[in-house]
Design a protein around this motif. Structure first.
Motif, PDB file in Angstrom:
ATOM      1  N   ARG A  73       0.667  -1.053   0.068  1.00 35.42           N
ATOM      2  CA  ARG A  73       0.104   0.060  -0.152  1.00 35.42           C
ATOM      3  C   ARG A  73       0.826   1.327  -0.112  1.00 35.42           C
ATOM      4  NH1 ARG A  73      -5.586   1.476   3.293  1.00 35.42           N
ATOM      5  NH2 ARG A  73      -5.414   3.628   3.201  1.00 35.42           N
ATOM      6  N   PRO A  75       0.918   5.139   0.134  1.00 36.67           N
ATOM      7  CA  PRO A  75       0.026   6.092   0.556  1.00 36.67           C
ATOM      8  C   PRO A  75       0.362   7.719  -0.125  1.00 36.67           C
ATOM      9  CG  PRO A  75       1.829   6.061   2.056  1.00 36.67           C
ATOM     10  CD  PRO A  75       2.112   5.059   0.870  1.00 36.67           C
ATOM     11  N   LEU A  76      -0.644   8.712   0.063  1.00 36.35           N
ATOM     12  CA  LEU A  76      -0.361   9.835  -0.430  1.00 36.35           C
ATOM     13  C   LEU A  76       0.653  10.393   0.633  1.00 36.35           C
ATOM     14  CD1 LEU A  76      -4.185  11.096  -1.119  1.00 36.35           C
ATOM     15  CD2 LEU A  76      -2.435  10.504  -2.827  1.00 36.35           C
ATOM     16  N   ILE A  82      -3.656  14.754   1.135  1.00 25.78           N
ATOM     17  CA  ILE A  82      -4.118  14.081   2.133  1.00 25.78           C
ATOM     18  C   ILE A  82      -5.325  14.597   2.684  1.00 25.78           C
ATOM     19  CG2 ILE A  82      -3.716  13.024   4.549  1.00 25.78           C
ATOM     20  CD1 ILE A  82      -0.861  12.517   3.852  1.00 25.78           C
ATOM     21  N   LYS A  85      -8.250  14.229   0.170  1.00 21.85           N
ATOM     22  CA  LYS A  85      -8.571  12.724   0.076  1.00 21.85           C
ATOM     23  C   LYS A  85      -9.431  12.606   1.473  1.00 21.85           C
ATOM     24  CE  LYS A  85      -8.662   9.107  -2.372  1.00 21.85           C
ATOM     25  NZ  LYS A  85      -9.094   9.015  -3.704  1.00 21.85           N
ATOM     26  N   LEU A  86      -8.991  12.824   2.566  1.00 25.72           N
ATOM     27  CA  LEU A  86      -9.570  12.717   4.067  1.00 25.72           C
ATOM     28  C   LEU A  86     -11.054  13.365   3.667  1.00 25.72           C
ATOM     29  CD1 LEU A  86      -7.025  13.236   6.488  1.00 25.72           C
ATOM     30  CD2 LEU A  86      -8.280  10.990   5.963  1.00 25.72           C
ATOM     31  N   ASN A  90     -11.417   7.918   4.053  1.00 26.08           N
ATOM     32  CA  ASN A  90     -10.182   7.566   4.935  1.00 26.08           C
ATOM     33  C   ASN A  90      -9.006   7.088   4.207  1.00 26.08           C
ATOM     34  OD1 ASN A  90      -8.446   6.937   7.197  1.00 26.08           O
ATOM     35  ND2 ASN A  90      -9.883   5.770   8.199  1.00 26.08           N
ATOM     36  N   CYS A  91      -7.842   7.832   3.945  1.00 22.39           N
ATOM     37  CA  CYS A  91      -6.900   7.361   3.043  1.00 22.39           C
ATOM     38  C   CYS A  91      -5.594   7.099   3.943  1.00 22.39           C
ATOM     39  CB  CYS A  91      -6.670   8.554   1.879  1.00 22.39           C
ATOM     40  SG  CYS A  91      -6.204  10.088   2.879  1.00 22.39           S
ATOM     41  N   HIS A  93      -3.781   4.832   7.021  1.00 22.93           N
ATOM     42  CA  HIS A  93      -3.716   3.406   7.425  1.00 22.93           C
ATOM     43  C   HIS A  93      -3.566   3.419   9.188  1.00 22.93           C
ATOM     44  CE1 HIS A  93      -4.234  -0.570   6.721  1.00 22.93           C
ATOM     45  NE2 HIS A  93      -2.978  -1.019   6.822  1.00 22.93           N
ATOM     46  N   TYR A 116     -10.947   7.788  11.800  1.00 23.35           N
ATOM     47  CA  TYR A 116     -11.472   8.507  10.709  1.00 23.35           C
ATOM     48  C   TYR A 116     -11.919   9.941  11.392  1.00 23.35           C
ATOM     49  CZ  TYR A 116     -13.336  10.228   6.377  1.00 23.35           C
ATOM     50  OH  TYR A 116     -13.778  11.095   5.129  1.00 23.35           O
TER      51      TYR A 116
END
Length: 254
Positions: A73, A75-76, A82, A85-86, A90-91, A93, A116
């Protein structure tokens, strides 16, 4: 080591750990995941160097029950990306995060998706969030984990977290105090015909390879809502077996 005498649930246990912690930073991980040897040092050094960042996550290796890497995975990493996207989903981990110990707590009505809600409240307080691109943990795909077995209710709580976020954007505060989590917790997932619940359960059962359950849920969906392309695809793929599933899982869920 904190040993709860009774099962407090995840959210209350997280808050108890934060309250008792004496260090400068809080690092999060789940019991069946594995932190790589340099994980804490890399994130510690990052937060020491980037004083404007409140929380940092990382990439992760997804591993199966035997520890074999399934996929990675990525991530951004840019704060603005971020945040954008949030506001949609929920982006981050959760088991990868480390954040500054400033008595910022999880909200305990969020039995699920507490992470989240936590991140969105950080955004509301103008706290910066970042990610280190390299994988720093091995995240085990566990069919019994909350993220798979309680996905419908988790998604309902996530929607509530996002609703509260938009309330804060509009009014400066949210209606958390009026929120009754039992309205979500008491949903009868097994017998529900709600479209959102059915879609969530089909996706969750497919991810953990319970293909017979997938077909049963798909038929219930078709009966109540007619054919929908994505659900029809899940239905057809449920007949293909484990080997074919493993070959496409990297594409669908990476």
């Amino acid at each position: 080591l904190i040993n709860n005498k009774v099962n407090l649930g995840l959210t209350k246990s997280l808050n108890l750990g934060i309250k008792r912690a004496k260090g400068k930073y809080i690092a999060r991980i789940d019991a069946d995941d594995i932190a790589l040897l340099e994980r804490l040092k890399i994130q510690y050094d990052y937060l020491e160097k980037n004083r404007d960042v409140f929380l940092v996550g990382s990439g992760a290796y997804y591993v199966d029950e035997n520890g074999k890497i399934i996929t990675t995975r990525k991530p951004l990493t840019e704060t603005m990306d971020i945040e954008k996207k949030l506001s949609i989903l929920n982006c981050l981990h959760h088991p990868t995060i480390m954040f500054r110990h400033e008595e910022f707590m999880y909200r305990e009505k969020f039995v699920y998706a507490q992470d989240y809600d936590f991140y969105l409240r950080l955004l509301s307080r103008k706290k910066n969030i970042s990610n280190i691109p390299e994988p720093l943990i091995k995240y085990r795909i566990n069919p019994n984990a909350i993220s798979w077995s309680k996905q419908s209710k988790q998604k309902c709580f996530a929607l509530k977290a996002k609703e509260f976020y938009h309330q804060r954007l509009k009014c400066g505060k949210d209606k958390y105090d009026q929120f009754d989590p039992n309205k979500i917790l008491l949903i009868d997932v097994e017998n529900s015909t709600d479209e959102f619940v059915l879609k969530s359960e089909i996706e969750a059962k497919f991810k953990i390879k319970k293909f017979q359950d997938v077909r049963k849920l798909c038929k219930k969906y078709f009966k109540n809502y007619g054919f929908f392309n994505k659900i029809a695809i899940y239905y057809l793929l449920s007949f293909t077996g484990k080997r074919f599933f493993d070959s496409i899982r990297k594409v669908l869920f990476s």
